[in-house]
Design a protein around this motif. Structure first.
Motif, PDB file in Angstrom:
ATOM      1  N   PHE A  44       5.801  29.142  62.240  1.00 27.65           N
ATOM      2  CA  PHE A  44       6.220  29.090  60.839  1.00 27.65           C
ATOM      3  C   PHE A  44       7.600  29.718  60.651  1.00 27.65           C
ATOM      4  O   PHE A  44       8.471  29.163  59.969  1.00 27.65           O
ATOM      5  CB  PHE A  44       5.202  29.813  59.958  1.00 27.65           C
ATOM      6  N   TYR A  48      11.172  28.037  59.522  1.00 28.94           N
ATOM      7  CA  TYR A  48      11.965  28.587  58.419  1.00 28.94           C
ATOM      8  C   TYR A  48      13.411  28.830  58.863  1.00 28.94           C
ATOM      9  O   TYR A  48      14.361  28.497  58.148  1.00 28.94           O
ATOM     10  CB  TYR A  48      11.347  29.888  57.927  1.00 28.94           C
ATOM     11  N   ILE A 264       4.551  30.720  53.709  1.00 28.25           N
ATOM     12  CA  ILE A 264       4.543  31.845  54.657  1.00 28.25           C
ATOM     13  C   ILE A 264       3.966  33.098  54.018  1.00 28.25           C
ATOM     14  O   ILE A 264       3.085  33.750  54.582  1.00 28.25           O
ATOM     15  CB  ILE A 264       5.961  32.098  55.197  1.00 28.25           C
ATOM     16  N   VAL A 317       8.229  38.973  58.721  1.00 29.80           N
ATOM     17  CA  VAL A 317       8.430  38.163  57.521  1.00 29.80           C
ATOM     18  C   VAL A 317       9.451  38.826  56.603  1.00 29.80           C
ATOM     19  O   VAL A 317      10.366  38.180  56.077  1.00 29.80           O
ATOM     20  CB  VAL A 317       7.095  37.949  56.775  1.00 29.80           C
TER      21      VAL A 317
END
Length: 324
Positions: A44, A48, A264, A317
């Protein structure tokens, strides 16, 4: 000479004890899950990163998007609340370490206290993330989208963002939302925005100190601000008003930014929420003395591995999505 095999001797190759890597079966399976989930998050975040650098010129600036702080409306504080959320989640990881250590020492009361603090930290993080989603979806300033899909935002002569509510005119036009039972071929549209394009255009003309800022980032890492004449020309191409963000529209910039944000952070939030539920179950088992009777708090340790993994993922993240 007869060869004695393990089966003939009555011994088992592995009975589920602490053989492989010195870990029990349950802990080993937890590590398998963590590794597989880490690969999922890596995919993920890689997607991104590729998308961001492909559309780097129109990618929203995090310092302009995440500026809200509870009870401080109208006083933007870039990244402050996100930093608070990160601190809370990391602190909950510390309390989980203390709970696991107390479990090793068979100190039931300390396990209860530290598990309770971990649960509180998780709930604060999930609640904060829901609040952040609400502000992201609702939006603050609003923008318009042109025929070519470009986004136009409004600023004053000093470059400060101006909300549509501050200048949009009020025209005597009745609007009706298109729904499936009224449209052709079961067409429908999103909820009607607060203002029409005509009202935004009329309000812009009556405020000569307003300018338009495009979503394109210039060499100075700032959004490009047009002259008054260029602003008026670009505004004639407006087709719809955008307020907030969803999976199809985004007042902050590239539509992909909102898609990745929801996916996310939502996927990670689901992990945190699941961890809170599991921690609550373990917490009540500790209260009931389940692990005290077993003379082992290994379940607390296994849940602790999952919780540390969730915290570590958020660090990535937070770094990739908010800081870089």
């Amino acid at each position: 000479m007869e060869t004695v095999t393990t089966e003939n001797s009555g011994e088992k190759t592995w009975s589920g004890g602490n053989e492989p890597l010195g870990a029990s079966y349950g802990k080993l399976m937890m590590w398998f899950f963590i590794v597989s989930d880490a690969l999922t998050f890596s995919g993920f975040l890689a997607a991104y990163g590729f998308s961001r650098f492909k559309f780097i010129e129109t990618w929203p600036l995090a310092d302009e998007v995440f500026t809200h702080v509870p009870f401080m409306h109208g006083n933007p504080q870039p990244m402050l609340y996100v930093a608070f959320m990160t601190f809370i989640l990391i602190f909950s990881s510390v309390t989980m370490v203390l709970a696991v250590d107390a479990g090793h020492q068979l100190k039931k009361n300390k396990v209860i206290i530290y598990l309770f603090l971990t649960i509180i930290g998780g709930l604060i993080f999930v609640g904060s993330q829901a609040w952040e989603w609400k502000n992201f979806i609702k939006g603050e300033y609003g923008a318009v989208e042109t025929k070519g899909g470009s986004l136009l935002q409004f600023v004053d002569k000093d470059g400060k963002r101006v909300a549509l509510a501050e200048f949009a005119a009020t025209l005597p036009v009745e609007r009706e939302q298109l729904t499936r039972n009224k449209g052709k071929w079961f067409m429908e549209e999103d909820a009607l925005p607060t203002y029409t394009v005509a009202e935004v255009q009329a309000g812009f003309k009556s405020h000569p100190n307003l300018l338009i800022r495009t979503e394109t980032i210039n060499a100075q890492k700032h959004k490009t601000i047009l002259s008054r004449i260029e602003s008026e020309m670009r505004l004639t191409q407006a087709t719809l008003v955008v307020e907030g963000a969803n999976l199809t529209r985004n007042e902050y910039g590239s539509k992909l930014f909102a898609d990745f944000f929801f996916f996310i952070t939502g996927f990670h939030g689901f992990h945190v929420f699941s961890g809170v539920i599991i921690n609550i179950i373990i917490f009540f088992n500790v209260l009931l003395g389940t692990y005290e009777k077993r003379k082992s708090y290994e379940m607390v340790e296994k849940v602790g591995l999952y919780w540390h993994f969730v915290d570590l993922v958020w660090v990535f993240v937070f770094t990739v999505f908010y800081l870089v």
